[in-house]
Write an enzyme that holds these catalytic residues in place. Structure first.
Site, mmCIF file in Angstrom:
data_model
loop_
_atom_site.group_PDB
_atom_site.id
_atom_site.type_symbol
_atom_site.label_atom_id
_atom_site.label_comp_id
_atom_site.label_asym_id
_atom_site.label_seq_id
_atom_site.Cartn_x
_atom_site.Cartn_y
_atom_site.Cartn_z
ATOM 1 N N ASP A 42 1.959 9.034 -6.857
ATOM 2 C CA ASP A 42 0.789 9.545 -7.489
ATOM 3 C C ASP A 42 -0.455 8.751 -7.149
ATOM 4 O OD1 ASP A 42 -0.641 10.682 -9.732
ATOM 5 O OD2 ASP A 42 -0.477 8.953 -11.141
ATOM 6 N N TYR A 100 11.914 1.577 -6.036
ATOM 7 C CA TYR A 100 10.318 1.082 -5.883
ATOM 8 C C TYR A 100 10.191 -0.363 -6.567
ATOM 9 C CZ TYR A 100 9.199 6.278 -6.371
ATOM 10 O OH TYR A 100 9.063 7.504 -6.328
#
Length: 246
Positions: A42, A100
């Site tokens: 994003d 992540y």
């Protein structure tokens, strides 16, 4: 470094990572190659281990292409390796696991060097509640309540995912969340971090996690953590990792 980009995926009128790399390839090879990434990070999110694939004809020597790409790309993007991928490889669909990390600064004062790469969380955090909350997300669950757009984007069209590992590690000035899973929904990591921190700071109860998850209702969960603390660290494949790393 995702700071200056509107995310990975090409968007009309915005500077994106995918678009920037495709423009670099066009400049070098005069071919309009489509670059497919393992994860659509994003806006403002970073990646130390993004993997992507593309098709070129005629053949380019990988080492030559590596030097050429890094010679024309902005300093905020660096290609770490270029390799010939096996037939049928797909950067997104062939991935078996992703990792992540999310960084949060807990000190009252955040160093200016962290401002683009961590969330400055100013509320007091209970470490016991923090640990207890993270455990609630490990395993296979329906994460629809923790996705802004469940079933859309990468991976299968379902909001069920498996988190194999969710650890909280100390780092200078704060903590680092480490997620490993078979895939992640849109903003899922950031939304989970936001919920965990709300529990750890006493704004939500530990019971709320299971209640919200069972509801499958995004509006009942907490606001997601901001993008700058999130990094895509590693994408795993069954065989040796091919393609190039951004």
């Amino acid at each position: 470094d995702g700071t200056d980009f509107a995310g990975w995926q090409i968007q009309h009128g915005f500077v994106t990572i995918q678009g920037t790399i495709e423009q670099a390839l066009l400049r070098i090879t005069q071919e309009d190659a489509r670059v497919i990434g393992a994860g659509r990070t994003d806006a403002g999110v970073h990646a130390k281990g993004q993997v992507a694939h593309f098709h070129l004809a005629p053949f380019w020597e990988p080492s030559t292409l590596l030097r050429a790409l890094n010679g024309v790309l902005p300093h905020t993007i660096r290609i770490l390796s270029v390799e010939i991928a096996p037939t049928g490889f797909h950067a997104q669909r062939s991935a078996t696991k992703k990792e992540y990390h999310y960084h949060a600064i807990l000190d009252p004062i955040m160093m200016p060097f962290d401002r683009l790469y961590a969330w400055h969380y100013r509320r007091k955090v209970d470490r016991d509640l923090l640990s207890e909350a993270t455990k609630k997300f490990i395993g296979t669950h329906d994460f629809k309540a923790f996705s802004n757009s469940p079933g859309v984007g990468n991976g299968p069209k379902t909001s069920v995912r498996t988190i194999y590992r969710l650890d909280v590690k100390d780092r200078e000035g704060g903590i680092r969340f480490e997620f490993e899973g078979n895939g992640f929904l849109y903003k899922m990591v950031r939304n989970i971090v936001g919920m965990i921190m709300a529990v750890a700071s006493g704004r939500r109860s530990i019971e709320d996690i299971e209640t919200v998850m069972a509801s499958r209702d995004r509006s009942l969960a907490e606001q997601g953590a901001p993008p700058q603390g999130l990094f895509l660290i590693h994408v795993q494949y069954l065989a040796k990792r091919p393609a190039f790393v951004v």
